[in-house]
Scaffold this active site. Structure first.
Site, PDB file in Angstrom:
ATOM      1  N   SER A  16       0.831  -1.198   0.000  1.00 58.92           N
ATOM      2  CA  SER A  16       0.000   0.000   0.000  1.00 58.92           C
ATOM      3  C   SER A  16       0.870   1.255   0.000  1.00 58.92           C
ATOM      4  CB  SER A  16      -0.948  -0.046   1.206  1.00 58.92           C
ATOM      5  OG  SER A  16      -1.958   0.913   1.103  1.00 58.92           O
ATOM      6  N   ASP A  24     -10.113  -4.839  -5.508  1.00 58.79           N
ATOM      7  CA  ASP A  24      -9.493  -4.057  -4.442  1.00 58.79           C
ATOM      8  C   ASP A  24     -10.305  -2.788  -4.223  1.00 58.79           C
ATOM      9  OD1 ASP A  24      -7.888  -2.513  -2.780  1.00 58.79           O
ATOM     10  OD2 ASP A  24      -6.026  -3.071  -3.763  1.00 58.79           O
ATOM     11  N   HIS A  80      -7.508  -5.358  -0.164  1.00 64.56           N
ATOM     12  CA  HIS A  80      -6.295  -4.566  -0.283  1.00 64.56           C
ATOM     13  C   HIS A  80      -5.099  -5.202   0.430  1.00 64.56           C
ATOM     14  CE1 HIS A  80      -4.326  -0.810  -1.305  1.00 64.56           C
ATOM     15  NE2 HIS A  80      -3.985  -0.587  -0.046  1.00 64.56           N
TER      16      HIS A  80
END
Length: 263
Positions: free
Chosen positions: A92, A214, A242
């Site tokens: 991320s 996602d 995610h």
């Protein structure tokens, strides 16, 4: 200050193996890699750590002004963790930390694995990041007013695995372990950053790993990162959410291993 204590650095696996550094995303800590680590330790020297302000990092190292920009996190990775020839795996927002670090010091990196990356969460002309400015403002207001409540509501959305509620609980617990004030500062740094222009600065081998479904990083975001990073490859995992290192650890570890084996 002892760097290893500052970032709560831990190494497992083969001492003579290529270092694979696993960097966690917003609201998390190194424990979120627990399902992937055993799948890597036979071949690699696996390096785990907590960003300053997260997990078991040194509380005295935190400074809200200093860590208001992703560059400081990137500087920690390059200068203070001090590895060389490393395969950096950033989840991320940590993917963009890796981008900044590798752009500044490419000689330190064998390659980058960008796991569900997003160079900008805000929508822009010709670019879909997934959030409007009112969306982000509401998110930050929710974190500021009731971080624990936000954590419990958002964890299932971020995980995207309603059939596996235990993973949603684990992610929510990780969020709740983070100090609310530091979480708010990290959230502002994460969700208001724009690193699109930095992608073209990456000059080391890179693989972008996205999930087929996602909620935080739409499919087009992975393709955008791939298109902007010269010579990169794009891998799409048949996974939801995610956090594939929790929901699809075997596939995530295979993507890391396959990439590292080509270097």
């Amino acid at each position: 200050m002892n760097v290893r204590a500052k970032n709560s650095v831990r190494e497992v696996g083969r001492p003579d193996g290529r270092p694979v550094m696993l960097a966690h995303g917003f609201g998390c800590d190194q424990n979120l890699w627990r399902l992937v680590v055993p799948l890597l330790t036979d071949r690699f020297r696996v390096v785990l750590f907590d960003h300053v302000g997260s997990g078991s990092s040194d509380a005295d190292a935190w400074d809200a002004e200093r860590y208001a920009d992703l560059q400081q996190y990137a500087d920690d990775i390059v200068e203070e963790l001090g590895l060389a020839d490393v395969v950096f795996v950033g989840h991320s927002v940590a993917a963009m930390m890796g981008v900044l670090a590798a752009a500044a010091k490419p000689e330190r990196f064998a390659g980058l694995v960008l796991l569900t990356p997003s160079p900008r969460y805000l929508d822009d002309d010709g670019y879909r990041g997934g959030f409007s400015r009112p969306d982000i403002d509401e998110l930050l207001e929710s974190i500021e007013s009731n971080y624990l409540g936000w954590s419990r509501v958002m964890a299932p959305v971020i995980m995207g695995t309603p059939e596996r509620p235990e993973l949603e609980t684990e992610l929510g617990d990780a969020f709740c372990r983070t100090d609310p004030a530091r979480a708010l500062a990290f959230a502002r740094t994460t969700f208001l950053s724009d690193n699109r222009a930095d992608l073209a600065r990456v000059g080391v081998p890179t693989v972008v790993v996205e999930c087929a479904r996602d909620t935080l990083a739409p499919r087009g975001v992975g393709a955008f990162c791939h298109e902007q990073i010269p010579g990169s490859t794009l891998v799409t995992l048949d996974a939801s959410g995610h956090c594939p290192h929790l929901s699809a650890p075997q596939a995530t570890a295979a993507a890391i291993t396959d990439f590292a084996s080509t270097l």
